[in-house]
Design a protein around this motif. Structure first.
Motif, short mmCIF file in Angstrom:
data_model
loop_
_atom_site.label_atom_id
_atom_site.label_comp_id
_atom_site.label_asym_id
_atom_site.label_seq_id
_atom_site.Cartn_x
_atom_site.Cartn_y
_atom_site.Cartn_z
N VAL A 126 -1.96 0.88 -14.28
CA VAL A 126 -3.09 0.05 -14.13
C VAL A 126 -2.52 -1.76 -14.12
O VAL A 126 -1.44 -1.92 -13.43
CB VAL A 126 -3.64 -0.29 -15.81
CG1 VAL A 126 -4.27 -2.10 -15.65
CG2 VAL A 126 -3.67 0.79 -16.65
N GLY A 127 -3.26 -1.79 -12.47
CA GLY A 127 -3.29 -2.61 -11.36
C GLY A 127 -3.08 -2.20 -10.48
O GLY A 127 -3.78 -1.23 -9.90
N VAL A 128 -1.60 -2.00 -10.06
CA VAL A 128 -0.90 -0.85 -8.65
C VAL A 128 -0.01 -0.81 -9.18
O VAL A 128 0.45 -1.07 -9.02
CB VAL A 128 -1.13 -2.20 -7.28
CG1 VAL A 128 0.27 -2.23 -6.78
CG2 VAL A 128 -1.76 -3.35 -7.45
N GLY A 129 0.10 0.30 -8.07
CA GLY A 129 1.74 1.52 -8.39
C GLY A 129 1.05 2.20 -9.39
O GLY A 129 0.33 3.36 -9.22
N LYS A 130 2.04 2.54 -10.40
CA LYS A 130 1.54 4.64 -10.59
C LYS A 130 2.55 4.45 -12.15
O LYS A 130 3.59 3.66 -12.47
CB LYS A 130 2.69 5.50 -9.37
CG LYS A 130 4.26 5.60 -9.50
CD LYS A 130 5.49 7.17 -8.72
CE LYS A 130 5.70 6.33 -8.66
NZ LYS A 130 6.20 5.10 -7.29
N THR A 131 2.33 5.20 -13.14
CA THR A 131 3.29 5.77 -13.75
C THR A 131 4.02 7.06 -14.11
O THR A 131 2.67 7.81 -13.93
CB THR A 131 2.34 4.68 -15.18
OG1 THR A 131 2.06 4.23 -15.09
CG2 THR A 131 2.88 5.41 -16.42
#
Length: 152
Positions: A126-131
């Motif tokens: 959520v937002g920027v990046g990865k999980t």
């Protein structure tokens, strides 16, 4: 016809903490994960979950961190599953398994996580990046939910 978007299972437990992208954070996250999972009554999983959290944190530190951007560790349980998620700001760098040779010092983290967890994957943060996440079934079947996993 079944609902294409079933209601997600309610969370029973949630623990979340942001870490600075430094090597010491990996050990802190591993210890915290083992303690939290044990406190939630899943002692039999604490070692495996802590090890996978450590591997995911290490990958985030080595391949997904940016200066002054935090790495997030989130641990949750539902009635049927325990899940560990590690989020970092580098969404353009998805993880990929690789074949490590006997001489390689690195490259086994995702293989190890895949062997210890029941399932794992990666998605946008959520937002920027990865999980990147790993999940363990808790051996429970939810009444009325034919899609709930059971452990044999």
């Amino acid at each position: 016809m079944p609902d294409a978007n079933p209601t997600p299972e309610p969370l029973r437990h949630v623990d979340q903490l942001d870490y600075t992208p430094v090597p010491r954070s990996v050990a802190l996250a591993r210890r915290r994960t083992a303690r939290v999972v044990t406190d939630w009554g899943h002692t039999h999983l604490a070692g495996d979950v802590a090890l996978v959290a450590s591997e995911l944190m290490t990958n985030a530190l080595l391949h997904g961190s940016l200066r002054d951007r935090l790495i997030r560790l989130r641990i949750t349980t539902t009635a049927a599953a325990l899940r560990v998620e590690v989020s970092d700001p580098r969404g353009e760098r998805p993880p990929c398994r690789r074949e490590a040779t006997d001489e390689d010092q690195f490259g086994r983290g995702l293989l190890l996580g895949g062997a210890l967890a029941d399932d794992w994957g990666v998605g946008p943060r959520v937002g920027v990046g990865k999980t990147v996440w790993a999940e363990w079934g808790l051996g429970l079947t939810l009444c009325g939910n034919p899609l709930a996993r059971t452990r044999k």
